[in-house]
Design a protein around this motif. Structure first.
Motif, mmCIF file in Angstrom:
data_model
loop_
_atom_site.group_PDB
_atom_site.id
_atom_site.type_symbol
_atom_site.label_atom_id
_atom_site.label_comp_id
_atom_site.label_asym_id
_atom_site.label_seq_id
_atom_site.Cartn_x
_atom_site.Cartn_y
_atom_site.Cartn_z
ATOM 1 N N GLY A 69 -6.407 -43.323 24.059
ATOM 2 C CA GLY A 69 -7.368 -42.296 24.447
ATOM 3 C C GLY A 69 -6.817 -41.212 25.339
ATOM 4 N N ALA A 70 -5.505 -41.185 25.528
ATOM 5 C CA ALA A 70 -4.901 -40.198 26.427
ATOM 6 C C ALA A 70 -4.969 -38.787 25.872
ATOM 7 C CB ALA A 70 -3.452 -40.572 26.728
ATOM 8 N N ALA A 71 -4.957 -38.654 24.546
ATOM 9 C CA ALA A 71 -5.008 -37.318 23.937
ATOM 10 C C ALA A 71 -5.541 -37.408 22.511
ATOM 11 C CB ALA A 71 -3.627 -36.662 23.931
ATOM 12 N N VAL A 72 -6.223 -36.343 22.099
ATOM 13 C CA VAL A 72 -6.725 -36.206 20.734
ATOM 14 C C VAL A 72 -5.968 -35.075 20.052
ATOM 15 C CG1 VAL A 72 -8.747 -35.748 19.295
ATOM 16 C CG2 VAL A 72 -9.029 -36.953 21.484
ATOM 17 N N TYR A 73 -5.447 -35.338 18.867
ATOM 18 C CA TYR A 73 -4.759 -34.324 18.064
ATOM 19 C C TYR A 73 -5.624 -33.982 16.857
ATOM 20 C CZ TYR A 73 -0.371 -34.848 20.635
ATOM 21 O OH TYR A 73 0.588 -34.852 21.619
ATOM 22 N N ILE A 74 -5.965 -32.700 16.712
ATOM 23 C CA ILE A 74 -6.818 -32.240 15.623
ATOM 24 C C ILE A 74 -6.051 -31.225 14.787
ATOM 25 C CG2 ILE A 74 -9.018 -31.143 15.027
ATOM 26 C CD1 ILE A 74 -9.903 -31.816 17.957
ATOM 27 N N PRO A 75 -5.786 -31.511 13.498
ATOM 28 C CA PRO A 75 -5.142 -30.496 12.665
ATOM 29 C C PRO A 75 -5.956 -29.198 12.692
ATOM 30 C CG PRO A 75 -5.259 -32.604 11.516
ATOM 31 C CD PRO A 75 -6.080 -32.751 12.757
ATOM 32 N N THR A 76 -5.283 -28.074 12.794
ATOM 33 C CA THR A 76 -5.995 -26.801 12.949
ATOM 34 C C THR A 76 -6.815 -26.431 11.717
ATOM 35 O OG1 THR A 76 -3.994 -25.621 12.254
ATOM 36 C CG2 THR A 76 -4.365 -25.868 14.630
ATOM 37 N N THR A 77 -6.603 -27.149 10.615
ATOM 38 C CA THR A 77 -7.393 -26.903 9.404
ATOM 39 C C THR A 77 -8.648 -27.768 9.340
ATOM 40 O OG1 THR A 77 -6.013 -28.528 8.246
ATOM 41 C CG2 THR A 77 -5.384 -26.211 8.052
ATOM 42 N N PHE A 78 -8.832 -28.685 10.299
ATOM 43 C CA PHE A 78 -9.923 -29.666 10.204
ATOM 44 C C PHE A 78 -11.270 -29.070 10.605
ATOM 45 C CE2 PHE A 78 -12.385 -33.452 11.489
ATOM 46 C CZ PHE A 78 -12.232 -34.224 10.343
ATOM 47 N N PHE A 79 -11.284 -28.258 11.677
ATOM 48 C CA PHE A 79 -12.497 -27.563 12.122
ATOM 49 C C PHE A 79 -12.342 -26.067 11.876
ATOM 50 C CE2 PHE A 79 -13.019 -31.080 15.522
ATOM 51 C CZ PHE A 79 -13.825 -31.827 14.679
ATOM 52 N N LYS A 80 -13.455 -25.369 11.753
ATOM 53 C CA LYS A 80 -13.416 -23.917 11.542
ATOM 54 C C LYS A 80 -12.972 -23.180 12.800
ATOM 55 C CE LYS A 80 -16.996 -23.830 7.968
ATOM 56 N NZ LYS A 80 -18.376 -23.379 7.610
ATOM 57 N N HIS A 81 -13.307 -23.761 13.978
ATOM 58 C CA HIS A 81 -12.989 -23.101 15.243
ATOM 59 C C HIS A 81 -12.280 -24.070 16.182
ATOM 60 C CE1 HIS A 81 -15.594 -19.858 13.915
ATOM 61 N NE2 HIS A 81 -16.582 -20.745 13.711
ATOM 62 N N GLN A 82 -11.466 -23.520 17.048
ATOM 63 C CA GLN A 82 -10.756 -24.336 18.032
ATOM 64 C C GLN A 82 -11.734 -24.881 19.061
ATOM 65 O OE1 GLN A 82 -7.460 -22.413 19.957
ATOM 66 N NE2 GLN A 82 -7.092 -24.089 21.382
ATOM 67 N N PRO A 83 -11.785 -26.209 19.255
ATOM 68 C CA PRO A 83 -12.690 -26.775 20.255
ATOM 69 C C PRO A 83 -12.337 -26.313 21.667
ATOM 70 C CG PRO A 83 -11.932 -28.465 18.730
ATOM 71 C CD PRO A 83 -11.098 -27.257 18.480
ATOM 72 N N ILE A 84 -13.362 -26.094 22.469
ATOM 73 C CA ILE A 84 -13.175 -25.684 23.862
ATOM 74 C C ILE A 84 -12.414 -26.774 24.612
ATOM 75 C CG2 ILE A 84 -14.380 -25.176 26.029
ATOM 76 C CD1 ILE A 84 -16.664 -24.019 24.307
ATOM 77 N N GLY A 85 -11.487 -26.351 25.444
ATOM 78 C CA GLY A 85 -10.739 -27.305 26.266
ATOM 79 C C GLY A 85 -9.506 -27.872 25.606
ATOM 80 N N THR A 86 -9.152 -27.329 24.413
ATOM 81 C CA THR A 86 -7.943 -27.789 23.732
ATOM 82 C C THR A 86 -6.850 -26.737 23.810
ATOM 83 O OG1 THR A 86 -8.616 -26.907 21.570
ATOM 84 C CG2 THR A 86 -9.307 -29.156 22.100
ATOM 85 N N LYS A 87 -5.612 -27.187 23.579
ATOM 86 C CA LYS A 87 -4.479 -26.265 23.529
ATOM 87 C C LYS A 87 -3.835 -26.359 22.149
ATOM 88 C CE LYS A 87 -0.996 -29.499 25.356
ATOM 89 N NZ LYS A 87 0.024 -29.728 26.405
ATOM 90 N N LEU A 88 -3.237 -25.261 21.714
ATOM 91 C CA LEU A 88 -2.558 -25.240 20.421
ATOM 92 C C LEU A 88 -1.129 -25.739 20.593
ATOM 93 C CD1 LEU A 88 -2.522 -24.440 17.420
ATOM 94 C CD2 LEU A 88 -1.823 -22.140 18.144
#
Length: 272
Positions: A69-88
């Motif tokens: 649970g230390a970090a969540v990795y989200i492929p940039t193609t998974f959501f339409k917009h970048q979630p608040i509080g995340t870094k690229l």
């Protein structure tokens, strides 16, 4: 199939066999989930480097949660917009819940004098030693050694000393978490916190009202996610009793171990 599910799964001992790390018994079920567009999200103590390889083998293109649970990795193609509080970072939007591993190594350096010879830890171990302690191949042990947010400790002393060690690390700001083989020295993060954050983002981005989270796990470090998910599935382990939960509703327990139990429960819940 009028309900939408999102599956959060532990890997070692759950989707992967405790002894040989195979996921073969769950392959047919994974394929059915893919056909139904049901996301399978790894929520594990493993590292980013390990997950990149494992997700390729499992043919998953979904987000994943690393290092308990230390970090969540989200492929940039998974959501339409970048979630608040995340870094690229390297093609992923990353949400961090813990300080970097360098912080926890400094902590271990500060308390090791009181526990000489009673523990070892990943950054102090050779790849061969990590391989022997985990049962991983040298290649996989190399991937496992690439910690970003926590430091796995191999306890060598007795239980009373271990409790003193845990207390000493807590006093310096750590939140130690016992995994299957290692005591993980990390921050105030857990699989449940990461699950809740990512599931909320999924519902927001997909406009899903009738959406349910399923968590599957076999160990103590899975308890937080099993408690917060809509449906908790405890996977039998050949070495440990099922995790003890406070909740009594929405709980299933497999009759088989590892990936066989994983497929058994998902098939029963979703495809029966």
């Amino acid at each position: 199939m009028n309900k939408q599910y999102v599956i959060f799964t532990d890997l070692d001992g759950t989707l992967l066999d405790h002894y040989n790390y195979s996921f073969a018994p769950a392959l047919k079920t994974l394929e059915k989930l893919k056909q139904q567009n049901i996301p399978v999200i790894a929520n594990t103590s493993k590292t980013f480097a390990e997950l990149v390889e494992i997700r390729g083998a499992l043919q998953l293109n979904t987000p994943f949660i690393v290092e308990n649970g230390a970090a969540v990795y989200i492929p940039t193609t998974f959501f339409k917009h970048q979630p608040i509080g995340t870094k690229l970072q390297s093609g992923y939007w990353v949400k961090e819940f813990s300080k970097p591993v360098s912080h926890w190594l400094e902590l271990l350096e500060n308390i090791k004098t009181g526990f000489e010879g009673e523990f070892d830890h990943f950054s102090n171990m050779s790849i061969e030693q990590i391989s022997q302690a985990t049962g991983l191949s040298p290649h996989d042990a190399q991937l496992a050694s690439q910690r970003e947010y926590c430091e796995p400790v191999l306890w060598l002393g007795d239980e009373p000393s271990k409790q003193l060690f845990v207390q000493a690390s807590q006093e310096l700001g750590a939140s130690p978490l016992q995994g299957g083989r290692f005591l993980h020295i990390t921050g105030e993060c857990n699989k449940g916190q990461a699950l809740s954050w990512l599931f909320n983002e999924y519902k927001k981005c997909n406009g899903q009202a009738d959406c349910y989270s399923i968590a599957l796990g076999d160990g103590h470090n899975d308890i937080h996610m099993l408690e917060v998910a809509d449906i908790a599935i405890r996977i039998l382990s050949p070495t440990n009793p099922p995790p003890k939960l406070k909740r009594t509703k929405g709980v299933m327990t497999s009759s088989q171990c590892g990936p066989s139990g994983w497929a058994e429960c998902i098939d029963s819940l979703i495809f029966s």
